[in-house]
Design an enzyme around this catalytic site. Structure first.
Site: not given
Ligand code: IVH
Length: 689
Positions: A128, A130, A132, A243, A332, A426, A429, A444, A449
């Protein structure tokens, strides 16, 4: 902690005795604790994620190698302390973190361990993105959302139920799944995030309102959820991807994939398009490769992929370490931040005259894109982060987000760095600069200007200003681009022949615009003041000024003290007016306009002392016969009263014309006086005497 050891430069491979290991571990712990605090408690990290990961990894290597781990080491803990003002929630099961790797070898090692521990080489994985954002746990009891909590330190999180309830994609109750009753208890986990377009919009608004922008969408999401006032969270554009299911009473699952499929059937949001079920580790690597090149096409931030063993009994068998499970791994993406040097800082003039400091950088590739400029937003940010010309800085670039200077690296300084000061004229101008009271913004004040001219013309010609028919945004831009308008007074000198030289004009349209311009020279003082676009002087304020000053010359000579004597004018507004009229270019432009036949009448003028309606609030409703709504409003305002749009207990009179509806009803309900148009006119006459 001093800035010098924010990122202690320690290479575990170069350490070969216990004593130096002990010293290094202490330094690293102090740094990791500090960055945990910045990230989890303040939502304001000062280093990039990859720098943090490196510190953390080095600490772990040394602790393991020299057996130095202690119970209070940050390597034993997940996340940070909960924010005290929010209540706390104990997680039913710990919310763990993920082990992170940055290369294919890390993934192959992970897969090899799984195969070895599980004793077969057909291990199935779910892959999946990750996400942010901010991790969140949400609990549903008998189908109703009862609790939401942040991860906090992994054992105890912050209670953010009221805040999470305001997020539109989070259902307050579960849907029934194909007639089956909902689980009696369901604990789900996921990530709250902000979309990039919405993040950019939020930051733009924050800058307009003199608030510091968020460094990235993750901080914006975290800061928005960890609010004490859910009203603030509600106004922020937040979304959720779930997730995992941490607990489910009343339904058994055998795989992680099944869980992900069940979530949307209860109405819970998952990112179903981006999950893959595979037994092929090459496919896992390919998925990572593909996402890392297409992540910029997404409208949300992801920082890698998460690989999970699919079979839940196999997950159990693999078990967990102190802070992360053995059955999952984060692969990552390369960091989207880099260090580079600030070659210079320049002040850029925006379309509204605001000066924005911009760092000119030694070009550097970040996430595949060359970055050579980064906005520093305003003086406050520069001072807070102490960014100087010549500094080495850490620059971060999220997807579609403009590059952001995270911090300057102070231990790279050699003493030759220079502090930046905003120019006092400025750069576009040479006009005078006005600095806001809180010193955050510089603007300004020259209405001619060139950097602002298009916007100024558009405002000058707009309906509520001089109402110049046919001079819309496109035509205003065209006049500037073709050098036909170099400053506002040029507008009054243009004739039909000039327009005919431009593409897009026919005989009739050129004549109409010339006529409209000719007519616009004769207008009322309040409209003209508004048209000048003086900072803080909107339509209402323009009316207040016109009611006080007979003509433009009188207003131009008013000093700050005199202006502040007018009840509605405070020091900031008075300062803006005085600065505007004392600006050399503006005075010249006004003189020029007068010479081109500007004729101002002032029906609103009441003189200095005459404010017969002072303190009274009116509401106009229904269709008035004697005035337009706008005229009635201006009449009231010119005499010191206020016209508002809704009826409340504070309203003094509601003036009604035929067809008045709910406002009249409301007035009766609240016992507010109701006047007919005639009665209102009588009141005005009476007050005059
Ligand atoms: S599974 C025990 N799946 O990444 C692990 N985490 O750096 C459970 N995160 O704390 C997490 N996308 O907040 C999982 N597809 C994903 C995720 C994900 C983002 C975050 C989550 C976790 C952190 C760890």
């Amino acid at each position: 902690m001093t800035d010098k050891n924010l990122t202690p430069d320690i290479d575990p491979a170069a350490i070969d005795d216990e004593k130096s290991a002990d010293k290094a571990v202490k330094k690293l712990r102090e740094a990791v604790r500090y960055h945990n605090y910045r990230y989890y408690v303040l939502d304001d990290p000062v280093i990039s994620d990859s720098q943090y990961d490196e510190l953390f990894e080095n600490l772990k290597i040394l602790e393991d190698k020299y057996d130095l781990a202690t119970d209070d080491s940050p390597t034993r803990k997940v996340g940070g302390e909960p924010r005290e003002e929010l209540g706390t929630v104990s997680h039913p099961l710990p919310m763990q973190s993920l082990k992170a790797v940055y290369d294919e070898k890390g993934v192959r090692d992970f897969a090899a361990t799984c195969v070895k521990e599980l004793g077969h080489n057909e291990v199935e994985y779910v892959v999946e993105p990750k996400y942010d954002g901010l991790s969140i746990e949400i609990i549903y009891e008998e189908g109703l959302l009862t609790t939401a909590a942040t991860r906090g330190d992994g054992t105890t999180g912050e209670e953010v139920t009221a805040n999470v309830r305001t997020i539109r994609s989070v259902p307050l109750s579960l849907l029934e799944d194909q007639g089956e009753s909902v689980p009696s208890r369901l604990v789900v986990r996921g990530e709250i995030y902000m979309r990039l377009d919405e993040f950019n919009r939020l930051n733009r608004d924050r800058l307009v309102n003199n608030e510091q922008p968020f460094a990235n969408p993750r901080n914006a999401a975290a800061g928005s959820v960890r609010q004490l006032d859910p009203g603030i969270t509600e106004k922020r554009p937040l979304h959720l991807f779930l997730y995992v299911i941490a607990q489910c009473e009343g339904r058994d699952f055998t795989t992680h994939w099944e869980m992900l499929q069940a979530l949307p059937r209860w109405g819970l949001p998952v990112n179903s398009k981006m999950q893959v079920l595979t037994r092929d580790i090459e496919e896992v690597l390919g998925y990572h490769q593909k996402l890392s090149t297409t992540r910029d096409d997404l409208n949300y931030e992801i920082d890698g992929v998460v690989i999970k063993v699919n079979d839940l009994s196999e997950q159990q068998k693999l078990g967990t370490r102190q802070r992360d499970p053995r059955w999952a791994l984060a692969f990552k993406f390369p960091p989207r931040s880099s260090t580079t040097v600030v070659k210079d800082i320049q002040a850029n003039v925006g379309r509204t005259g605001t000066l924005t400091p911009v760092a000119l950088l030694e070009p550097v590739k970040i996430g595949g894109v060359e970055v050579s400029r980064a906005s520093l937003h305003n003086m406050n940010l520069i001072e807070e982060k102490d960014i100087r010309i010549g500094d080495t800085v850490l620059v971060e670039r999220a997807g579609d987000v403009i590059p952001y200077v995270v911090k300057s690296i102070k231990d790279r300084r050699d003493g030759s760095e220079k502090k930046f000061t905003m120019p006092d004229h400025c750069p576009s101008c040479g006009g005078d600069i006005m600095v806001s009271q809180d010193k955050k913004n510089s603007r300004c004040t020259n209405m001619n200007c060139p950097a602002q001219l298009k916007e100024r013309i558009q405002h000058f010609a707009s309906t509520r200003a001089l109402d110049i028919d046919g001079l819309g945004d496109k035509r205003a831009a065209q006049l500037v681009e073709k050098d036909m308008v170099k400053w506002l007074p040029d507008l009054f000198r243009l004739g039909k022949e000039d327009f005919l030289k431009l593409p897009g004009y026919a005989d009739k349209s050129a004549e109409n615009l010339a006529d409209a311009l000719r007519q616009s020279r004769k207008t009322s003082l309040d409209r003209f003041i508004y048209a000048l676009g003086i900072l803080h002087v909107g339509e209402h304020m323009a009316g207040v000024l016109a009611s006080k000053y007979q003509d433009l010359d009188q207003l131009m000579e008013a000093d700050k003290e005199e202006l502040q004597n007018i009840p509605e004018i405070g020091p900031e507004v008075a300062g803006a007016i005085v600065t505007f009229f004392s600006e050399e270019h503006n005075r010249k432009a006004l003189e020029e306009m007068k010479n081109s036949g500007l004729e101002l009448e002032n029906p609103l003028f009441r003189g200095q002392g005459e404010r017969p309606l002072e303190g009274l609030k009116f509401v106009f409703t229904g269709s008035l016969k004697k005035w337009t709504r706008e005229e009635a409003k201006k009449t009231v305002e010119s005499q010191g009263g206020r016209a508002t749009s809704s009826v409340s207990r504070e309203t003094d009179d509601v003036v009604v014309g035929p067809g008045a509806g709910s406002k009249l009803e409301q007035a009766r309900k609240l016992n507010v006086k109701v006047l007919s148009e005639d009665e209102f006119q009588e009141l005005l006459e009476m007050k005059k005497d």
